[in-house]
Structures are given as C-alpha cells and as structure tokens.
Write a protein that holds these residues in place. Structure first.
Motif, PDB file in Angstrom:
ATOM      1  N   LYS A  68      -0.509  -9.299 -11.308  1.00 43.46           N
ATOM      2  CA  LYS A  68      -0.176  -7.955 -10.835  1.00 43.46           C
ATOM      3  C   LYS A  68      -0.145  -7.988  -9.328  1.00 43.46           C
ATOM      4  N   VAL A  69       0.796  -7.231  -8.795  1.00 39.49           N
ATOM      5  CA  VAL A  69       0.849  -7.070  -7.347  1.00 39.49           C
ATOM      6  C   VAL A  69      -0.217  -6.052  -6.949  1.00 39.49           C
ATOM      7  N   ILE A  70      -0.907  -6.300  -5.858  1.00 33.02           N
ATOM      8  CA  ILE A  70      -1.774  -5.256  -5.306  1.00 33.02           C
ATOM      9  C   ILE A  70      -1.284  -4.904  -3.909  1.00 33.02           C
ATOM     10  N   GLY A 120      -3.353   3.678   0.475  1.00 36.76           N
ATOM     11  CA  GLY A 120      -2.255   3.745  -0.492  1.00 36.76           C
ATOM     12  C   GLY A 120      -0.904   3.593   0.197  1.00 36.76           C
ATOM     13  N   THR A 121       0.030   2.933  -0.477  1.00 34.97           N
ATOM     14  CA  THR A 121       1.354   2.729   0.109  1.00 34.97           C
ATOM     15  C   THR A 121       2.376   3.632  -0.572  1.00 34.97           C
ATOM     16  N   VAL A 122       3.485   3.853   0.138  1.00 36.56           N
ATOM     17  CA  VAL A 122       4.569   4.657  -0.432  1.00 36.56           C
ATOM     18  C   VAL A 122       5.176   3.903  -1.625  1.00 36.56           C
ATOM     19  N   GLY A 135      -1.900  -1.089  -1.959  1.00 37.01           N
ATOM     20  CA  GLY A 135      -3.072  -0.379  -1.443  1.00 37.01           C
ATOM     21  C   GLY A 135      -4.255  -0.463  -2.393  1.00 37.01           C
ATOM     22  N   GLY A 136      -3.951  -0.697  -3.659  1.00 36.46           N
ATOM     23  CA  GLY A 136      -5.014  -0.782  -4.660  1.00 36.46           C
ATOM     24  C   GLY A 136      -5.586   0.562  -5.078  1.00 36.46           C
ATOM     25  N   GLN A 137      -5.031   1.642  -4.566  1.00 39.50           N
ATOM     26  CA  GLN A 137      -5.636   2.947  -4.816  1.00 39.50           C
ATOM     27  C   GLN A 137      -5.393   3.447  -6.241  1.00 39.50           C
ATOM     28  N   SER A 138      -4.424   2.889  -6.909  1.00 38.42           N
ATOM     29  CA  SER A 138      -4.261   3.173  -8.336  1.00 38.42           C
ATOM     30  C   SER A 138      -4.725   1.989  -9.169  1.00 38.42           C
ATOM     31  N   LEU A 139      -4.511   0.801  -8.645  1.00 42.73           N
ATOM     32  CA  LEU A 139      -4.849  -0.390  -9.418  1.00 42.73           C
ATOM     33  C   LEU A 139      -6.362  -0.611  -9.501  1.00 42.73           C
ATOM     34  N   ALA A 195       2.934  12.217  -9.931  1.00 36.74           N
ATOM     35  CA  ALA A 195       2.837  11.825  -8.519  1.00 36.74           C
ATOM     36  C   ALA A 195       3.950  12.460  -7.700  1.00 36.74           C
ATOM     37  N   GLU A 196       3.662  12.662  -6.427  1.00 31.94           N
ATOM     38  CA  GLU A 196       4.582  13.373  -5.537  1.00 31.94           C
ATOM     39  C   GLU A 196       5.729  12.500  -5.043  1.00 31.94           C
ATOM     40  N   LEU A 197       5.407  11.241  -4.638  1.00 33.52           N
ATOM     41  CA  LEU A 197       6.430  10.439  -3.964  1.00 33.52           C
ATOM     42  C   LEU A 197       7.601  10.049  -4.871  1.00 33.52           C
ATOM     43  N   ARG A 223       1.507   1.971   4.754  1.00 30.37           N
ATOM     44  CA  ARG A 223       0.571   2.930   4.175  1.00 30.37           C
ATOM     45  C   ARG A 223       1.059   4.361   4.325  1.00 30.37           C
ATOM     46  N   GLN A 224       0.628   5.168   3.379  1.00 29.70           N
ATOM     47  CA  GLN A 224       1.057   6.569   3.370  1.00 29.70           C
ATOM     48  C   GLN A 224       0.643   7.298   4.642  1.00 29.70           C
ATOM     49  N   ARG A 225      -0.558   7.007   5.102  1.00 31.93           N
ATOM     50  CA  ARG A 225      -1.026   7.732   6.282  1.00 31.93           C
ATOM     51  C   ARG A 225      -0.269   7.313   7.535  1.00 31.93           C
TER      52      ARG A 225
HETATM   53  C1  LIG Z   1      -8.937   9.963  -6.942  1.00 37.32           C
HETATM   54  C2  LIG Z   1      -7.481   9.637  -6.802  1.00 37.32           C
HETATM   55  C3  LIG Z   1      -6.574  10.666  -6.654  1.00 37.32           C
HETATM   56  C4  LIG Z   1      -5.233  10.379  -6.517  1.00 37.32           C
HETATM   57  N1  LIG Z   1      -4.374  11.422  -6.386  1.00 37.32           N
HETATM   58  C5  LIG Z   1      -3.063  11.157  -6.270  1.00 37.32           C
HETATM   59  C6  LIG Z   1      -2.127  12.210  -6.150  1.00 37.32           C
HETATM   60  O1  LIG Z   1      -2.481  13.375  -6.106  1.00 37.32           O
HETATM   61  N2  LIG Z   1      -0.822  11.882  -6.069  1.00 37.32           N
HETATM   62  C7  LIG Z   1      -0.387  10.586  -6.096  1.00 37.32           C
HETATM   63  O2  LIG Z   1       0.796  10.359  -6.035  1.00 37.32           O
HETATM   64  N3  LIG Z   1      -1.237   9.590  -6.199  1.00 37.32           N
HETATM   65  C8  LIG Z   1      -2.552   9.832  -6.291  1.00 37.32           C
HETATM   66  N4  LIG Z   1      -3.436   8.790  -6.414  1.00 37.32           N
HETATM   67  C9  LIG Z   1      -2.893   7.419  -6.449  1.00 37.32           C
HETATM   68  C10 LIG Z   1      -2.621   6.890  -5.100  1.00 37.32           C
HETATM   69  O3  LIG Z   1      -3.480   7.220  -4.145  1.00 37.32           O
HETATM   70  C11 LIG Z   1      -1.593   5.930  -4.624  1.00 37.32           C
HETATM   71  O4  LIG Z   1      -0.826   6.624  -3.714  1.00 37.32           O
HETATM   72  C12 LIG Z   1      -0.576   5.202  -5.369  1.00 37.32           C
HETATM   73  O5  LIG Z   1      -0.325   5.641  -6.635  1.00 37.32           O
HETATM   74  C13 LIG Z   1      -0.833   3.763  -5.367  1.00 37.32           C
HETATM   75  O6  LIG Z   1      -0.391   3.137  -4.219  1.00 37.32           O
HETATM   76  P1  LIG Z   1      -1.042   1.779  -3.858  1.00 37.32           P
HETATM   77  O7  LIG Z   1      -0.297   1.221  -2.732  1.00 37.32           O
HETATM   78  O8  LIG Z   1      -2.486   1.964  -3.684  1.00 37.32           O
HETATM   79  O9  LIG Z   1      -0.719   0.897  -5.153  1.00 37.32           O
HETATM   80  P2  LIG Z   1      -1.603  -0.114  -5.987  1.00 37.32           P
HETATM   81  O10 LIG Z   1      -2.787   0.567  -6.529  1.00 37.32           O
HETATM   82  O11 LIG Z   1      -1.822  -1.342  -5.203  1.00 37.32           O
HETATM   83  O12 LIG Z   1      -0.606  -0.441  -7.161  1.00 37.32           O
HETATM   84  C14 LIG Z   1      -0.311   0.479  -8.172  1.00 37.32           C
HETATM   85  C15 LIG Z   1       0.541  -0.206  -9.241  1.00 37.32           C
HETATM   86  O13 LIG Z   1       1.802  -0.520  -8.721  1.00 37.32           O
HETATM   87  C16 LIG Z   1       2.006  -1.924  -8.688  1.00 37.32           C
HETATM   88  N5  LIG Z   1       2.608  -2.213  -7.393  1.00 37.32           N
HETATM   89  C17 LIG Z   1       2.168  -1.765  -6.177  1.00 37.32           C
HETATM   90  N6  LIG Z   1       2.994  -2.135  -5.208  1.00 37.32           N
HETATM   91  C18 LIG Z   1       3.991  -2.831  -5.801  1.00 37.32           C
HETATM   92  C19 LIG Z   1       5.159  -3.468  -5.327  1.00 37.32           C
HETATM   93  N7  LIG Z   1       5.483  -3.432  -4.028  1.00 37.32           N
HETATM   94  N8  LIG Z   1       5.973  -4.098  -6.209  1.00 37.32           N
HETATM   95  C20 LIG Z   1       5.648  -4.129  -7.534  1.00 37.32           C
HETATM   96  N9  LIG Z   1       4.568  -3.534  -8.046  1.00 37.32           N
HETATM   97  C21 LIG Z   1       3.737  -2.888  -7.194  1.00 37.32           C
HETATM   98  C22 LIG Z   1       0.668  -2.544  -8.897  1.00 37.32           C
HETATM   99  O14 LIG Z   1       0.775  -3.782  -9.561  1.00 37.32           O
HETATM  100  C23 LIG Z   1      -0.031  -1.509  -9.730  1.00 37.32           C
HETATM  101  O15 LIG Z   1       0.315  -1.661 -11.071  1.00 37.32           O
HETATM  102  C24 LIG Z   1      -4.776   9.042  -6.546  1.00 37.32           C
HETATM  103  C25 LIG Z   1      -5.685   8.002  -6.668  1.00 37.32           C
HETATM  104  C26 LIG Z   1      -7.028   8.289  -6.800  1.00 37.32           C
HETATM  105  C27 LIG Z   1      -7.991   7.157  -6.939  1.00 37.32           C
END
Ligand SMILES: Cc1cc2nc3c(=O)[nH]c(=O)nc-3n(C[C@@H](O)[C@H](O)[C@H](O)COP(=O)(O)OP(=O)(O)OC[C@H]3O[C@@H](n4cnc5c(N)ncnc54)[C@H](O)[C@@H]3O)c2cc1C
Ligand code: FES
Ligand code: FES
Lengths: 298, 421
Positions: free
Chosen positions: A29-31, A109-111, A33-37, A122-124, A77-79
């Motif tokens: 799995k790609v990571i 978290g990333t876009v 921001g990890g905020q969902s993973l 999700a919004e984006l 990153r989103q911010r």
């Molecule tokens: C408490 C909480 C509340 C949240 N509330 C919201 C919300 O209101 N709205 C919202 O939209 N999100 C919300 N999120 C999720 C969020 O914060 C992230 O914005 C987003 O969904 C994940 O981005 P990330 O970069 O962290 O992805 P990751 O967690 O790193 O990855 C998420 C998934 O996408 C895959 N992935 C990631 N990047 C790539 C890539 N470049 N190519 C292929 N696969 C990829 C990963 O393998 C994984 O399966 C919330 C999370 C938490 C923990």
C-alpha cells in the motif's frame, strides 16, 4: 490497537516506488499522509505486508500553477495548499479545505491521498468532480490521465489498479465571471459530512451554466448539470434567491440521494439537507459569478 | 508555460527523510530533533510517534486516547504544525523537528498558554491538556489573526472528556488577546541530552539490557545542554587531610570512579575519555545509565578537576552532568567543593524535582565521604561504593534533615545550594 508488522520502503525516486509496489504483487500500500491509512492499520482492518512511503520523492512534492491549471503533486499536504497563495486560483478548493477533518489532520493529509482513499463523504473528491479535474495515474506502463468523474467507482474504490500511484491532480483555475459555493452538514465540525455540496456557476453571455456535485449521499460524489434549474430560478431583476431554487432543484435532490440512510441521518433527512444546501450555495455562487462578471465588464 | 514558484512549506523547516528499505522485522533508524535535542532511535516501522515519544524517549506528556486520530490527546508539533502523533509512524519522521508538551515551558517559567490554562481552570483531570496546549499553540502561532468566534471550531480537533471547553476557550482567547502577533516560542527546547538510542533493540517491550547498550563511541564529544540544569548544587566538605593526599585520589581516575556511588568505569579510551556505568535505584525506579565521561580540566596546581558525563538508561531516561571539584588548603586540612549541574530528561525527570535533587545531593555527599576515606587509606573504599539503595536514598535525606536539626553544625558544613527548575 496497534498496526500489524509491515515492511517499510521509502524510495527517493518515483520509478523505484512503482517497482517496489509491483514487487509486492498487491500486498503493498502507498502511504502519503497516513491520515486515513494509519487508523485503518491501527484497527487492523488492513494488514498490508509492505508500506511504500512516497514522501521522499521530490517530484511528487510539487505545487505549481500553469496558465489554466493548478498542479498538485501526490505528497503536497492539505494545509500547505490551504495557505499557498497559488491555490487562490482555485476558489472552490479554498472553500472546501477547511472542512476536511481538523487542522491537525490537514498538517499531514494530502490532497491526492484523499482522492485515492475515495471516502464517499469526503470533500476533496467532490471538488475534483465538480471542477472535472484531471488525475495522473502512474504505473509500470507509464502515465495515464483520468477525469475525476471517471475516477471514483464506489466507496473506497477507484480507477487505480494495485500497481499504480496517483501522482498528481490538475484542477482548472477559475476564469473571470465564475462563482463557487461549498457547504456541508456534519454532526460535529471536522467529521465527515451527512450531506454536502460543491457548486460552480458561470454566466457566458449572461446565460447561467451550473454544476452541482453532491457528496455524503451516495457511494461516490455525484455530479449534475443544473443550468436549467438555476435559469428557472433567476428573477427579472437578475437575482436567484435560495428559496426560488428549491422548487426546481427538488427532483435533482431526490434523485441524487441514493443511500439508505443510517443511524445519524435517514434518507429523507439527507434529501432535505441536500436541497437546502444546494439552493443556498447555488444562489451564492450565482451572485459571485454575476458580481464578478459585472466587475470585469465595467 | 509553468510558473514554478518557490513555495513555503509552512512554518517549519522542510525535511526529506533518507531512503529506506526494511523488512517487517527489521528496525529502521530514525533521527529526529525532539524538544531541541537530536535523538537517534531504531524502531520497527509500525511504532507510532506517540509510542516512540512515550516508551522510547520517556516523554509521557503526550497522551494517547483513541489511537486512531479522533480524540486529539496525542497532538504534538511536527515541523511547527500540530499533528496527531498516533497517526504517524515514527520512521516517517526522519529529519523532522518535534515539539511535545514538555518542550512548551518549564515548571518555573511556564508558557503563557500553560499559565492561562491554570488561571482559568482549563484543566480538570488534565488528560486532554497536552493536546489542547499543542493544538492551540499551533493555532495562535500559525493563525494569530484567528477570531474569538472561530476558536470553538478551530479547537474542535481535541476532545475533553471532562467537558471543560468553556474554560479552555477562555484560556486560549485570553492568550490570543495578550499576544496579538503570535505567542512566544516553546520555552523548553534547549538541548537537554544527546545520547539517542541508536542501535538499540527492537521495540518498547524490550527489557533493559545492561551490558549491550554502552552509549556509542567513547571518543565522541559530549555537548552539554544550553538550558538551565535540572539540579544545580554545591557540596562543601572539610577533609582532615592535606591537599596532596586528596589529590592522590583525584589524580587516579579509576580510584576516583570507585568513590562514586553505584558507578563503574568500563572502558578507558585514552585522552581523558571514559565509558562507564552508573546504577541508581529509588523505590520502584531502577535505572542503569550507560555513558561516557570526559575530563576537561585536570589541574592539580590550581586545585581544579572538571568532568562532564552523559548517560542514558534503556528506558530512555537521560542524564548529563557537569562536575567541577575544587580544593583549597586550610589550616585543618583541605576543603573540597563539588559543584554539579545535572540535566535530566525522560522518566527520571518526572520524579519530584526536590526528590531528584535530594537523591543527587546524597550521592555527592557519599562521594565526598568516599574520597575522604580513600585519601586517608590510599586505597579504594572497601569494594565499589554501594549503589544508592531505595530506602537509604529516600530516607537518608529526611534522616539527614533531622540530624542536621539536632546537631547544628558539626564537621561538615553543608553549603548545599539547591536550585530547582
Ligand atoms: C478523525 C479523522 C477525521 C477525518 N475527517 C475527514 C473529513 O472530514 N473529510 C475528509 O475528506 N477526510 C477526513 N479524514 C481523512 C483525511 O484526513 C485525509 O485527508 C485523507 O483521506 C487521506 O489523505 P492521506 O494523504 O493521509 O492518505 P493516506 O492515509 O496516506 O492514504 C489513504 C489511502 O489512499 C492510498 N493512497 C494515498 N496516496 C496515494 C497515491 N498517491 N496513490 C495511490 N494510492 C494512494 C493509500 O494507500 C490508502 O489506501 C479524517 C481522518 C481522521 C483520522
Ligand atoms: S490518540 Fe491520537 S488522536 Fe486519539
Ligand atoms: S480535563 Fe479531563 S479530559 Fe479534559
């Protein structure tokens, strides 16, 4: 709970990341921001055998603007987007970002991660669909470009194959005379939306063209052309008040909500939310487009 | 045409972690700066930043609640921005700058946010407090123009189970008003200790390994922290022997080391560099510090000996000391002053400061007594001086106070000045 053990790879080149991902044969799995993973791993809902951390790949950290598009790399990153003056060229993105989780999550978290994750609420993803953004997917066979509206297949399923990385997204820069609106209702600020809308309005030659994307009401963001509905609500004096939009929009709202509802909101309640939000935001976007257009004309 | 503009990466310094490839059971090396102190850890990839801070660095101010990003208890600053420590794997942060609540202020110089939280009763059980402090620090630093109306929404990323929100908002709002241009920087981010845990085992459940963990190369330079020491003291001992007898002990580093309670020299690298071990046990706390020491000054003519040392125990407790011994000839013999500055981090720092001070002072008194004995006999004290034991260390300071009261004066003058930070 803690994540199960996983192998960890952090390459500094995109080609290495692609090769590493292919090598895992679907177990990787790609990571970003990890905020969902990370929560998914902590709850052991997923046990990938390898995580491929793409954060050291320089070319994926690029945020640039070309004449007509904002280019956001996979580890931006989103911010950072929220703060960067460049993103002012895509007002809908700016309107939507503060709704994505909390500040502390947007720091990491990333876009693109949000798009790849494809949470239906999700919004984006809704922003990308409303603007008809273009996504670049890179795999062992090179790049391919996919329109956002074709990218989302369903809840957490996308056009990405297991050996592909979403390397960037390109969002069209707003033209003069365009107006946008974004809003959602969640149980608490920062939570995923019960229902939400992203809208885009333009007035070429004074005739409204409007796009509505709804999220949180189906298994993916759903987009409709609502130009007719908006035109029907415009008064002789050139206003489009929210309450005049409700009538024309009600059939669209009914059709868009295809979730069965859950403990937090029934299907009917989501329809009412959607209708209210769509009317309000379309009216605002129309006003913004009209005022912007006037400004340009004078 | 692509306009490639230089884009600021937020307030923090950018970092690009080094490439890595590690199997599921391999530890991964990660170097971070934590509260101003460079650290090196070697961890399995699945260890979160929250666990690394708590279990491997002893910084338990970062709390853990839900472990999936919802409650905000684990909020820390990563390169100047608040982030969830439970949603980051420590290995992802190679090169990053981390600030935890411990770095925000010092007990005697709290950060304005901490003061305001106290003043407004913004903490009840205190469990959410570190999260709220770090989240609001980020907010007031990165968005100093935030309005009072926006505060509830901006602080919604942290949950208070005691529902102390009203007071928390009041405290943050007051700090915002008092610092319209942004709040002062974290006040406790000096270098506090330097020995990371490089090469150390696999994860937090590792038991202490007393022999394998000698701190890195003995010839490395020891850099003392810049901030105020945790404990500063001066012990003055009157010794009924001429000065050169006392120097007979001070000149022999091996003999001298044996006078230090619980200490042992394990290696002599030459050029004044040594490796050693020190054991301390106080009640249930048992620490074994492995470390290095360096003699900076050894001047018999001037009556000065200065040594610095740093050590760490396997639980992440770290200590550094700067010790100067000076002697003066007196009519009755010799007066020896031991000036010590001790810097503590990790779980040892959580002792009541007064207790840690008492323990350290007691150790130096034992040391002075042992030096006296060695100088008198010309031999090492009978066997290494016993490691300070639980009972004697906790009760001796108390007993001492009682004795002092009863005795008034006596042979030893205690100029013990104990500065607490
Ligand atoms: C408490 C909480 C509340 C949240 N509330 C919201 C919300 O209101 N709205 C919202 O939209 N999100 C919300 N999120 C999720 C969020 O914060 C992230 O914005 C987003 O969904 C994940 O981005 P990330 O970069 O962290 O992805 P990751 O967690 O790193 O990855 C998420 C998934 O996408 C895959 N992935 C990631 N990047 C790539 C890539 N470049 N190519 C292929 N696969 C990829 C990963 O393998 C994984 O399966 C919330 C999370 C938490 C923990
Ligand atoms: S422990 Fe990290 S957010 Fe709850
Ligand atoms: S003070 Fe107890 S959780 Fe907030």
């Amino acid at each position: 709970m803690k994540a199960a053990p996983f192998a960890y790879v952090r390459p500094s080149r995109l080609s290495d990341a692609i090769a590493e991902l292919a090598e895992t044969r679907g177990g990787g799995k790609v990571i970003a921001g990890g905020q969902s993973l990370a929560p998914v791993l902590a709850m052991r809902l997923a046990r990938p055998d390898t995580l491929i951390d793409i954060n050291s790949i320089e070319e994926l950290g690029v945020l640039t603007r070309s004449g007509s598009a904002l280019h956001i790399g996979a580890v931006v990153r989103q911010r950072r987007v929220e703060r960067d003056p460049l993103s002012g060229s895509v007002p809908l993105l700016r309107l939507a970002l503060p709704w994505v989780g909390h500040r502390e999550l947007r720091s990491r978290g990333t876009v693109c991660g949000s798009l790849a994750h494809a949470d239906p609420a999700a919004e984006l993803p809704a922003v990308a669909c409303c603007l008809d953004a273009e996504l670049t997917l890179t795999g062992p066979n090179g790049h391919r470009r996919v329109s956002a509206r074709e990218f989302f297949h369903g809840a957490m399923t996308t056009e990405l194959t297991p050996d592909e990385i979403l390397t960037s997204v390109r969002l069209p820069v707003a033209a003069a005379g365009e107006g946008f609106g974004f809003a959602e209702i969640a149980r608490r600020h920062g939570d995923f939306a019960l229902a939400g809308v992203a809208v885009r309005v333009r007035l070429p030659a004074g005739r409204p063209e409007a796009t509505l994307t709804a999220f949180g009401v189906s298994d993916r963001p759903v987009t409709r052309d609502v130009s007719e509905q908006l035109a029907a609500a415009v008064t002789d004096s050139g206003e489009a008040p929210a309450d005049r939009l409700k009538g024309p929009l009600s059939a669209v709202a009914d059709e868009l909500v295809d979730t069965d509802g859950d403990i937090h909101a029934s299907r009917d309640y989501r329809r009412r939310l959607l209708l209210a939000l769509a009317g309000r935001e379309l009216s605002k976007a129309y006003e913004r487009a009209r005022d912007g257009a006037e400004e340009v004309a004078t | 045409m692509t306009v490639n503009e230089a884009v600021p990466r937020g307030e923090g310094a950018p970092f690009t972690p080094r490439p890595v490839k590690a199997g599921a059971d391999d530890p991964v090396e990660v170097r971070m700066t934590v509260n101003g102190t460079p650290t090196a850890l070697s961890l399995p990839a699945r260890v979160t930043l929250a666990d690394a801070l708590r279990d491997h660095l002893g910084l338990t101010g970062t709390h853990v609640g839900c472990e999936h990003g919802v409650c905000g208890m684990c909020t820390v600053l990563v390169d100047g921005e608040a982030a969830r420590a439970c949603l980051l794997f420590a290995v992802q942060l190679d090169g990053a700058d981390i600030v935890t609540v411990e770095g925000l202020g010092r007990p005697d110089a709290l950060h304005p946010l901490q003061e305001s939280f106290g003043r407004h009763h913004a903490l009840q059980c205190g469990f959410c407090t570190p999260g709220f402090l770090m989240s609001s620090y980020d907010l007031l630093t990165n968005q100093p123009d935030v309005t009072e109306e926006e505060l509830p929404e901006e602080l919604s990323g942290v949950i208070c189970r005691c529902t102390g929100y009203r007071n928390i908002l009041t405290a943050v709002d007051e700090t915002r008003r008092a610092h319209p241009g942004g709040v002062p920087a974290p006040g406790n981010c000096g270098r506090t200790a330097l020995v990371g845990r490089a090469g150390q085992g696999t994860d937090a459940t590792d038991g202490p390994d007393e022999t394998e963990n000698a701190a890195s190369s003995g010839t490395q330079d020891i850099v003392l922290p810049g901030g105020d020491p945790t404990i500063a003291m001066r012990i003055t001992t009157a010794i009924d022997l001429p000065e050169d007898r006392v120097w007979g002990v001070l000149d022999d580093i091996h003999l001298l080391a044996r006078c230090l309670p619980g200490a042992e020299l394990t290696d002599d690298y030459g050029h004044g560099h040594y490796a050693g071990r020190a054991r301390v046990s106080v009640g249930p706390v048992k620490l074994t510090f492995n470390g290095v020491a360096q003699i900076l000054e050894h001047d018999r003519a001037a009556g000065r000996l200065r040594a610095i040392a740093q050590g760490q125990d396997t639980g992440g407790a770290q200590t550094q000391a700067d010790i100067t011994l000076t002697t003066e000839a007196t009519e009755a013999g010799t007066t020896m002053h031991a000036d010590a500055k001790v810097y503590l981090t990790g779980r040892i720092a959580q002792f009541g400061r007064a207790l840690a001070g008492d323990v350290s002072r007691r150790m130096f008194e034992q040391f002075a007594d042992a030096v006296t004995e060695a100088a008198a006999s010309g031999r090492a004290p009978s066997g290494p001086v016993k490691a300070p034991s639980a009972l004697s260390l906790v009760f001796a300071p108390l007993l001492d106070r009682v004795k002092r009261l009863l005795r008034r004066g006596g042979r030893r003058r205690r100029g013990g000045r104990e500065k607490e930070h």
